[in-house]
Design a protein around this motif. Sequence first.
Motif, PDB file in Angstrom:
ATOM      1  N   VAL A  41      47.148  46.736  51.722  1.00 34.15           N
ATOM      2  CA  VAL A  41      46.693  47.987  51.023  1.00 34.15           C
ATOM      3  C   VAL A  41      45.144  47.826  50.532  1.00 34.15           C
ATOM      4  O   VAL A  41      44.282  48.573  50.455  1.00 34.15           O
ATOM      5  CB  VAL A  41      47.537  48.436  49.998  1.00 34.15           C
ATOM      6  N   SER A  42      45.046  46.404  50.027  1.00 36.69           N
ATOM      7  CA  SER A  42      43.623  46.075  49.407  1.00 36.69           C
ATOM      8  C   SER A  42      42.672  46.373  50.481  1.00 36.69           C
ATOM      9  O   SER A  42      41.403  46.575  50.002  1.00 36.69           O
ATOM     10  CB  SER A  42      43.521  44.608  49.097  1.00 36.69           C
ATOM     11  N   ARG A  43      42.703  46.376  51.848  1.00 35.26           N
ATOM     12  CA  ARG A  43      41.843  46.644  52.836  1.00 35.26           C
ATOM     13  C   ARG A  43      41.802  48.023  53.055  1.00 35.26           C
ATOM     14  O   ARG A  43      40.656  48.365  54.052  1.00 35.26           O
ATOM     15  CB  ARG A  43      42.346  45.856  54.221  1.00 35.26           C
ATOM     16  N   PHE A  44      42.372  49.149  52.516  1.00 35.90           N
ATOM     17  CA  PHE A  44      42.096  50.477  52.941  1.00 35.90           C
ATOM     18  C   PHE A  44      41.104  50.943  52.300  1.00 35.90           C
ATOM     19  O   PHE A  44      40.745  50.355  51.179  1.00 35.90           O
ATOM     20  CB  PHE A  44      43.402  51.001  52.485  1.00 35.90           C
ATOM     21  N   ASP A  45      40.559  51.906  52.818  1.00 35.62           N
ATOM     22  CA  ASP A  45      38.957  52.515  52.024  1.00 35.62           C
ATOM     23  C   ASP A  45      39.632  53.698  51.360  1.00 35.62           C
ATOM     24  O   ASP A  45      39.368  54.851  51.444  1.00 35.62           O
ATOM     25  CB  ASP A  45      38.260  52.864  53.452  1.00 35.62           C
TER      26      ASP A  45
END
Length: 181
Positions: A41-45
């Motif tokens: 989730v940390s990679r989601f924009d």
Amino acid sequence: MFIAQELRKKNIAEYLLYMWQVEDTIRAFGCSLQRIKQEYVSRFDYDDEKKEEEIDWFGNLIRMMNQEGCREKGHLQINKVTMQMLAELHAQLLSSSKFPFYNSAYYKVLPFIVELRNRGVNKDENEIETCFNSLYGVMMLRLRKAEISPNTAHAVKEISTFIGMLSDYYKKDKEEGLKFE
């Protein structure tokens, strides 16, 4: 969560395939919400609020997977219910004389369904689930960049068209109500 919400409104078949992929994603992260949060989730924009909503959604799915005994394999009850609704709609469409194009599409893919069921492990699954399993299997092969035979590609193209038609009828039934007889 946001993708799932959009897909559920637009295309129930794509939604279901997406949810199967989410189940597998959760399994790939060992059903660990912490890992999903940090590594996925940390990679989601998304802004922080949307990320938190997404993390809560994954947390709820993990809890359901634990409660329903599908940490290792299988599908969540919410996905099984969706599949059952599609199977029931399929039966209604086939039994009605008002949907000749659907019947025609079904008989076009029936030989592929029979062949897949004969090869498959679970001979008790319904025809619609057989179609979804083939679509999902090929989707996974494509993600791995594995070679897909021309015969398989042809079968999946026909099955995809058929399931697309079922999905369109599902949406129409939810929005307007289909008249079967």
